[in-house]
Design an enzyme around this catalytic site. Structure first.
Site, PDB file in Angstrom:
ATOM      1  N   HIS A  15       4.167  -3.578   3.420  1.00  0.00           N
ATOM      2  CA  HIS A  15       3.371  -4.716   3.884  1.00  0.00           C
ATOM      3  C   HIS A  15       2.460  -4.360   5.058  1.00  0.00           C
ATOM      4  O   HIS A  15       1.272  -4.659   5.007  1.00  0.00           O
ATOM      5  CB  HIS A  15       4.198  -5.970   4.141  1.00  0.00           C
ATOM      6  CG  HIS A  15       3.268  -7.150   4.197  1.00  0.00           C
ATOM      7  ND1 HIS A  15       2.648  -7.667   3.078  1.00  0.00           N
ATOM      8  CD2 HIS A  15       2.746  -7.840   5.236  1.00  0.00           C
ATOM      9  CE1 HIS A  15       1.817  -8.628   3.431  1.00  0.00           C
ATOM     10  NE2 HIS A  15       1.852  -8.752   4.734  1.00  0.00           N
ATOM     11  N   ARG A  63       2.493  -8.407 -15.058  1.00  0.00           N
ATOM     12  CA  ARG A  63       1.621  -7.314 -14.625  1.00  0.00           C
ATOM     13  C   ARG A  63       2.206  -6.000 -15.144  1.00  0.00           C
ATOM     14  O   ARG A  63       3.353  -5.963 -15.601  1.00  0.00           O
ATOM     15  CB  ARG A  63       1.508  -7.298 -13.101  1.00  0.00           C
ATOM     16  CG  ARG A  63       2.793  -6.973 -12.395  1.00  0.00           C
ATOM     17  CD  ARG A  63       2.724  -7.097 -10.872  1.00  0.00           C
ATOM     18  NE  ARG A  63       2.061  -5.972 -10.238  1.00  0.00           N
ATOM     19  CZ  ARG A  63       2.288  -5.566  -8.966  1.00  0.00           C
ATOM     20  NH1 ARG A  63       3.161  -6.207  -8.213  1.00  0.00           N
ATOM     21  NH2 ARG A  63       1.655  -4.559  -8.451  1.00  0.00           N
ATOM     22  N   ARG A  64       1.416  -4.926 -15.057  1.00  0.00           N
ATOM     23  CA  ARG A  64       1.881  -3.572 -15.331  1.00  0.00           C
ATOM     24  C   ARG A  64       2.463  -3.394 -16.733  1.00  0.00           C
ATOM     25  O   ARG A  64       3.538  -2.814 -16.894  1.00  0.00           O
ATOM     26  CB  ARG A  64       2.938  -3.163 -14.305  1.00  0.00           C
ATOM     27  CG  ARG A  64       2.367  -3.032 -12.908  1.00  0.00           C
ATOM     28  CD  ARG A  64       3.413  -2.653 -11.903  1.00  0.00           C
ATOM     29  NE  ARG A  64       2.801  -1.947 -10.788  1.00  0.00           N
ATOM     30  CZ  ARG A  64       3.441  -1.580  -9.702  1.00  0.00           C
ATOM     31  NH1 ARG A  64       4.713  -1.840  -9.564  1.00  0.00           N
ATOM     32  NH2 ARG A  64       2.828  -0.925  -8.746  1.00  0.00           N
ATOM     33  N   PHE A 112      -4.202  -9.080  -5.092  1.00  0.00           N
ATOM     34  CA  PHE A 112      -4.605  -7.901  -4.313  1.00  0.00           C
ATOM     35  C   PHE A 112      -5.980  -7.366  -4.702  1.00  0.00           C
ATOM     36  O   PHE A 112      -6.544  -6.560  -3.979  1.00  0.00           O
ATOM     37  CB  PHE A 112      -3.507  -6.829  -4.236  1.00  0.00           C
ATOM     38  CG  PHE A 112      -3.137  -6.099  -5.489  1.00  0.00           C
ATOM     39  CD1 PHE A 112      -3.986  -5.177  -6.054  1.00  0.00           C
ATOM     40  CD2 PHE A 112      -1.882  -6.286  -6.054  1.00  0.00           C
ATOM     41  CE1 PHE A 112      -3.606  -4.468  -7.181  1.00  0.00           C
ATOM     42  CE2 PHE A 112      -1.484  -5.588  -7.178  1.00  0.00           C
ATOM     43  CZ  PHE A 112      -2.357  -4.671  -7.752  1.00  0.00           C
ATOM     44  N   HIS A 113      -6.532  -7.882  -5.817  1.00  0.00           N
ATOM     45  CA  HIS A 113      -7.934  -7.513  -6.053  1.00  0.00           C
ATOM     46  C   HIS A 113      -8.875  -8.361  -5.196  1.00  0.00           C
ATOM     47  O   HIS A 113      -9.979  -7.929  -4.881  1.00  0.00           O
ATOM     48  CB  HIS A 113      -8.282  -7.567  -7.540  1.00  0.00           C
ATOM     49  CG  HIS A 113      -7.833  -6.315  -8.247  1.00  0.00           C
ATOM     50  ND1 HIS A 113      -6.575  -6.152  -8.766  1.00  0.00           N
ATOM     51  CD2 HIS A 113      -8.472  -5.118  -8.438  1.00  0.00           C
ATOM     52  CE1 HIS A 113      -6.454  -4.927  -9.271  1.00  0.00           C
ATOM     53  NE2 HIS A 113      -7.588  -4.279  -9.077  1.00  0.00           N
TER      54      HIS A 113
END
Ligand code: HAS
Length: 549
Positions: free
Chosen positions: A223, A439-440, A375-376
């Site tokens: 973080h 995700r992923r 986070f984009h």
């Protein structure tokens, strides 16, 4: 225009090498990013031998860890040199080069391991997935290299203070030192897990790894890592942007206070990434969520300071009314537009962060593609687009060239394309994440499952957004080449003056020992018991390694 070299040549070389390295990493990571979006969007299949997860690892490592770290070190060295007299001491520069080479060797080894499919563990390298030991050695080299660079900046700052006793330090240098202090404290976590857990385990010196402990130590680092990306952006927003818009910084003291708050609050919050994880008692999660909301405060202070800067500048130029200042802003100047688009993206990005941090809502979004959308907006927009904006004046300023209108115009197109691409991509990620899309994952069809089929249009939008972002990167590459063909001349290194004289800034903000002490106490309170629990579990937990690719 007269031929002027305003930046020390040796310092310029150090800065430029870092910045070019960063952009090469960005381009390679960008290709991986576009391809993985196309794979998930059903537009493309990877040719034999290269897997989706390999691309995803290359993308995450090169963009999130390498592009950012090299750009940050280069940018901060440039500013520290600029505001402390225009020349780095030989110690500072020597440490800067030593740091660069260690980080570059680490990057090369890590990239080879990823390309050789020996380290397809994604950028968070969660155990028990087990990469080649050389991947972890590579990570260690990058971290140690960054420590040396930080030592260089701190050495320069100390030498300025020794020569200017009793004076308040230049804000840029202060902020760079604060960023590196945070980095030292944060990287202790990743250094501990890599050196004492991953390296012995991957070399086969020990059989098993304590997975929960490794994840806890990773997020102890993970973080504050995001604030290591954000703080140099805030340096630009506080110090550079006011000058570019022809105004003054709202408050020197407020900027310093925000940075001290980042040091104090950004480490003991890692459990908000582990809210859904068993093995950590709810009390410690609760405590760290409270502290997470404390670390939002310096960003709220920053939002206030930025609006105040815009408004005071607009009014000083004669613009009236509630939003008159908006018209005073230089919309056609990429040095402003890049960072401003970053600020705009950070509003929903930051709000999304607060949603993630709320325990119940985290249950809805954790491990969905919503988080990728978050986070984009933050690192891939607020941070990256500000770095683009910086490059358009930093490269000409240090190479002694004049930013031409043509390159500026190209820059305006480039950052606008980036913002549009992110709007499409990240918007779709947020929506399909709320609809449950994980995700992923390379496969998005789940064998024709009906619910998964509802995500299809959004997967396509993600792919389209990714292509737009890649086009923006091509425009950036053209602009970078053109920057080296611009006429010799002078481009300003913009450093703003504060509205009030710096003498008004309280001296206690510069008492590093006190703030590092407070930080250490808070970290012990938030982490000592849960880490002790994880260390001394009986029987000792541990997992063998798995190679899933
Ligand atoms: Fe985050 C996950 C919480 C900020 C990056 N975050 C991630 C991951 C990344 C990341 C990479 O609590 C994924 C990690 C992984 O791979 O698993 N994040 C937060 C919170 C904040 C926050 C509370 N994150 C960031 C920043 C990042 C970043 C900054 C990169 C740079 N994040 C989380 C949580 C997770 C998470 C959970 C885990 C989720 C899960 O379950 O996995 C806060 O710091 C945000 C505070 C920000 C604000 C915004 C202030 C606005 C400003 C702009 C002013 C604008 C102006 C102009 C003046 C409150 C300063 C506007 C003009 C107009 C015209 C509008």
């Amino acid at each position: 225009m007269a031929q002027t070299q305003t930046f020390d040549r040796d310092d310029a070389k150090l800065v430029l090498t870092h910045v070019i390295f960063a952009f090469v990493a960005l381009m390679i990571g960008g290709i991986a990013g576009m391809l993985q979006g196309m794979v998930r969007g059903g537009m493309f299949e990877m040719p034999g031998g290269i897997s989706y997860y390999q691309l995803l690892t290359a993308h995450g490592v090169l963009m999130a860890l390498i592009f950012t770290t090299f750009f940050i070190v280069g940018f901060m060295f440039s500013g520290v040199s600029k505001v402390t007299g225009g020349k780095l001491t030989s110690t500072a520069r020597g440490l800067g080069w030593a740091g660069f080479w260690l980080m570059a060797v680490g990057t090369a080894i890590g990239t080879v391991m990823i390309l050789a499919n020996e380290a397809t563990v994604l950028y968070t390298f969660y155990a028990p997935m087990k990469a080649s030991p050389w991947f972890y050695v590579a990570l260690a080299l990058v971290v140690v290299g960054s420590w040396l660079s930080g030592a260089g900046m701190i050495a320069q700052y100390r030498s300025w203070r020794e020569n200017n006793k009793g004076k308040i330090s230049p804000l840029f240098a202060y902020m760079a030192v604060a960023t590196m202090v945070l980095w030292y404290v944060a990287t202790l976590g990743v250094a501990a897990t890599v050196l004492f857990q991953f390296i012995p385990w991957s070399f086969g010196w020990v059989d098993k790894i304590n997975v929960l402990l490794s994840r806890t130590l990773f997020w102890y680092f993970g973080h504050p890592l995001v604030y290591f990306w954000l703080m140099p952006v805030y340096i630009c927003w506080y110090v550079v942007v006011p000058k570019v818009i022809g105004g003054k910084m709202f408050s020197d003291a407020l900027a310093r206070l925000a940075f001290i708050m980042f040091i104090v609050f950004s480490v003991p919050v890692g459990f908000h990434h582990q809210l859904m994880e068993p093995g950590i008692t709810p009390f410690w999660k609760f405590l760290q969520v409270i502290l997470t909301f404390a670390v939002v405060v310096p960003s709220l202070i920053t939002a206030f300071a930025l609006f105040a800067t815009f408004e005071t500048t607009g009014r000083a130029k004669g613009y009236k009314g509630l939003f008159g200042w908006f018209r005073a802003l230089p919309w056609k100047d990429v040095r402003f537009l890049g960072p401003f688009l970053g600020m705009v993206a950070f509003v929903p990005g930051g709000i999304g962060g607060m949603i993630n941090a709320s325990h119940q809502m985290n249950a809805l979004v954790h491990n969905t593609i919503w988080v990728t959308g978050h986070f984009h907006l933050t690192v891939a927009t607020a941070v990256a687009i500000t770095f683009f904006g910086i490059a358009y004046w930093l490269i000409p300023a240090i190479t002694g060239r004049r930013l031409t209108e043509a390159v500026n115009r190209l820059g305006v197109w480039q950052v606008s394309l980036w913002a549009f691409g992110i709007l499409v991509m990240s918007g779709a990620m947020h929506i399909s994440g709320l609809m449950g899309a994980p995700r992923r994952t390379s496969d998005t069809t789940y064998n024709g499952n009906e619910i998964a089929a509802q995500w299809d249009p959004y997967n396509l939008l993600v792919a389209i957004g990714g292509v737009i972002l890649f086009i923006s990167l091509i425009v950036l590459a053209v602009a970078l080449v053109k920057m080296f063909q611009m006429p010799k001349g002078e481009t300003e290194y913009p450093v703003a003056e504060p509205l009030q004289p710096v003498e008004a800034t309280p001296r206690w903000l510069e008492r590093w020992g006190v703030w590092i002490g407070v930080t250490a106490v808070l970290i012990v309170i938030a982490y000592a018991f849960p880490i002790a629990d994880q260390l001394f579990l009986d029987p000792a937990p541990g997992a063998k390694g798995y190679v899933l690719w």
